[in-house]
Write an enzyme that holds these catalytic residues in place. Structure first.
Site, PDB file in Angstrom:
ATOM      1  N   CYS A 135     -23.008  28.408  34.075  1.00  0.00           N
ATOM      2  CA  CYS A 135     -24.349  28.951  34.022  1.00  0.00           C
ATOM      3  C   CYS A 135     -25.316  28.651  32.725  1.00  0.00           C
ATOM      4  O   CYS A 135     -24.856  28.460  31.679  1.00  0.00           O
ATOM      5  CB  CYS A 135     -24.012  30.281  33.981  1.00  0.00           C
ATOM      6  SG  CYS A 135     -26.053  31.667  33.430  1.00  0.00           S
ATOM      7  N   CYS A 169       0.942  -1.147   0.331  1.00  0.00           N
ATOM      8  CA  CYS A 169      -0.287  -0.300  -0.194  1.00  0.00           C
ATOM      9  C   CYS A 169       0.926   1.485   0.154  1.00  0.00           C
ATOM     10  O   CYS A 169       0.264   1.986  -0.147  1.00  0.00           O
ATOM     11  CB  CYS A 169      -0.659   0.388   0.691  1.00  0.00           C
ATOM     12  SG  CYS A 169       0.185  -0.096   2.685  1.00  0.00           S
TER      13      CYS A 169
END
Length: 525
Positions: free
Chosen positions: A316, A266
């Protein structure tokens, strides 16, 4: 990309058609006195017939029996190419130019050229553009160029074997334009639209500019490697070596003379024990946008008004979208903040969200977000360890180079021992580099192990852990304990104990390394 099985079948098919002969001296070390481990191959490279071995040839090339590949330099490639051209020219009684055209057409396979030529010579000539009887230029003092239609003295015009006359200036422009278009110039034909006669290297050498001739010859040389299934260029940047792979081995790991190791199948970096398909998927995943989308899905929510993804970075629940939107909403239920207050839980909780969650309204969205978060955490776990081993391997390579060029000589002086007796240190660092490579790819392998196969996964992780533990012990010994002897004022009495310890750790680590390779390659995991 071809699979490893398909590549093996292809190579075996080619080996049945052609009997290989190898060129290029790949892997031969002139300092290696163990000639029993060396194979001598005569004469050539691609297609050597067993009944045609010229023992008088001075061209011998070497490879170790343990290697299943041969490294070829540019000179080796040129020499092998010339040998193939000479062979075809001699066997078929054609010119070297014609032999080169035939070989290029049949991808530099000597046996293929022979088979096709003797099966149907006329068909082959027509396919490649070889004119059987060359047509000379008309016997006249002046001739008209068929491109610019100007009249020139006969000696200022040239033609291919077909006899169509063109002035040298038009020839130069035609050849130059073709060469600048790329390797297609190797299949150049007569400029006459109705003619298929081939234009060979002799015409290029005679009529092209110097730069164009250099380009053409470069294309011709490269085609010898790129058109053959058994040869590839080393993929390292700036490397001009090629590799010929020898049929008959399932190991595709190749180490070029430039020190770059890669998989011949590859062309990615060497990646045993992981197969090429897994490597391809892993590299694709590392570079794909899918992981970015997973992160966005897991760590952000879309603004209810403009749909822009927002990451919550403070405690918050009151969120204000960025300009120009500026929409204010609740992080939990995504409702307008104007409808929230003390009665809904204040800034750090949302009663509406809890009530809606109990009713099942948010189940699907939360489930998707939780799945994305888990998937991202799992991928991050494997990727971080893959990348850490990669960077550690690079540092180990640098340390190995420094050991070979600086520290070994210094240690030899300090411990009063010849460098030949200190090779165990080099072997230790080479094993560290190799084990880092194997460990790196085991994380890619582990990522794709099916989650439900618990026994296989636990056994694999045990082997992986053993290898990591052994590597750390060896690394500690080769790096930190080594410094004591490197910086000592004179010979150390316990240096031989250090030698025994380091060599033993190296052997143990090589054993763990081999077990992982064996298990993965045999698909037992």
């Amino acid at each position: 990309m071809e699979s490893e099985d398909e590549m093996g079948e292809t190579l075996m098919e080619d080996s049945n058609d052609e009997e290989e002969f190898y060129g290029g001296g790949g892997g031969y070390d002139e300092d290696d006195s163990d000639l029993d481990d060396v194979v001598l191959d005569y004469d050539g490279f691609m297609d050597h017939d067993s009944d045609d071995s010229d023992s008088s040839s001075h061209n011998r090339r070497y490879r170790h029996r343990s290697q299943n590949y041969i490294i070829l330099s540019e000179c080796d490639i040129q020499q092998c190419q010339d040998e193939c051209i000479t062979k075809i020219s001699t066997i078929l009684s054609v010119s070297r130019v014609a032999a080169g055209i035939l070989l290029h057409h049949y991808k530099w396979s000597v046996s293929k050229v022979n088979d096709e030529w003797f099966a149907d010579e006329e068909k082959v000539r027509k396919a490649v553009g070889l004119v059987e009887d060359c047509v000379p230029l008309p016997d006249a003092k002046e001739l008209t160029c068929e491109i610019c239609f100007e009249t020139y003295p006969r000696d200022r015009l040239s033609s291919a074997a077909c006899g169509h006359p063109f002035c040298d200036t038009c020839w130069q422009g035609y050849i130059g334009a073709s060469i600048n278009d790329g390797p297609g110039c190797l299949m150049l034909r007569c400029p006459d639209p109705s003619c298929c006669a081939a234009v060979g290297q002799d015409m290029v050498n005679k009529l092209a500019t110097r730069d164009d001739k250099i380009k053409y010859n470069r294309y011709l040389l490269r085609s010898f490697i790129e058109d053959n299934r058994k040869t590839k260029w080393c993929p390292a940047p700036g490397c001009d070596y090629a590799v010929e792979f020898i049929v008959g081995s399932g190991n595709y790991d190749v180490t070029c003379r430039c020190s770059h190791s890669f998989c011949w199948n590859c062309v990615e970096e060497a990646h045993r024990p992981v197969d090429c398909e897994t490597v391809s998927k892993w590299i694709m995943k590392n570079s794909a946008e899918s992981e970015n989308m997973n992160w966005i899905l897991a760590n952000s929510k879309p603004c209810p008004k403009c749909k822009r993804p927002i990451e919550k970075n403070l405690g918050c629940m009151h969120i204000t979208c960025t300009p120009p939107c500026k929409y204010e909403f609740c992080w939990l239920c995504l409702g307008a903040w104007s409808e929230h207050g003390e009665r809904t839980g204040g800034f750090y909780a949302c009663n509406r969200y809890e009530a809606a969650k109990q009713e099942g309204i948010y189940d699907e969205a939360e489930r998707r977000r939780e799945m994305a978060k888990n998937s991202l955490e799992r991928y991050t776990h494997y990727y971080e360890r893959w990348a850490t081993n990669q960077s550690s391997r690079q540092r180990a390579i640098e340390n190995l180079h420094q050991m070979q060029t600086v520290h070994l000589e210094k240690l030899s002086d300090k411990q009063c021992q010849p460098e030949s007796q200190l090779k165990f240190i080099i072997e230790a660092w080479q094993q560290i580099v190799e084990c880092r490579r194997v460990l790196k790819w085991t994380y890619a392998y582990g990522y794709y192990l099916p989650e439900q196969e618990h026994a296989k996964k636990h056994f694999f992780e045990y082997l992986q852990g053993e290898a990591e533990s052994g590597l750390e012990r060896l690394h500690q010994c080769a790096e930190k304990e080594f410094q004591v002897y490197l910086n000592s004022d004179g010979p150390s009495q316990d240096f031989n104990e250090f030698r025994t310890k380091l060599a033993g750790l190296t052997r143990i680590l090589a054993g763990n390394d081999s077990i992982i390779l064996l298990q993965c390659n045999q698909k037992l995991l």
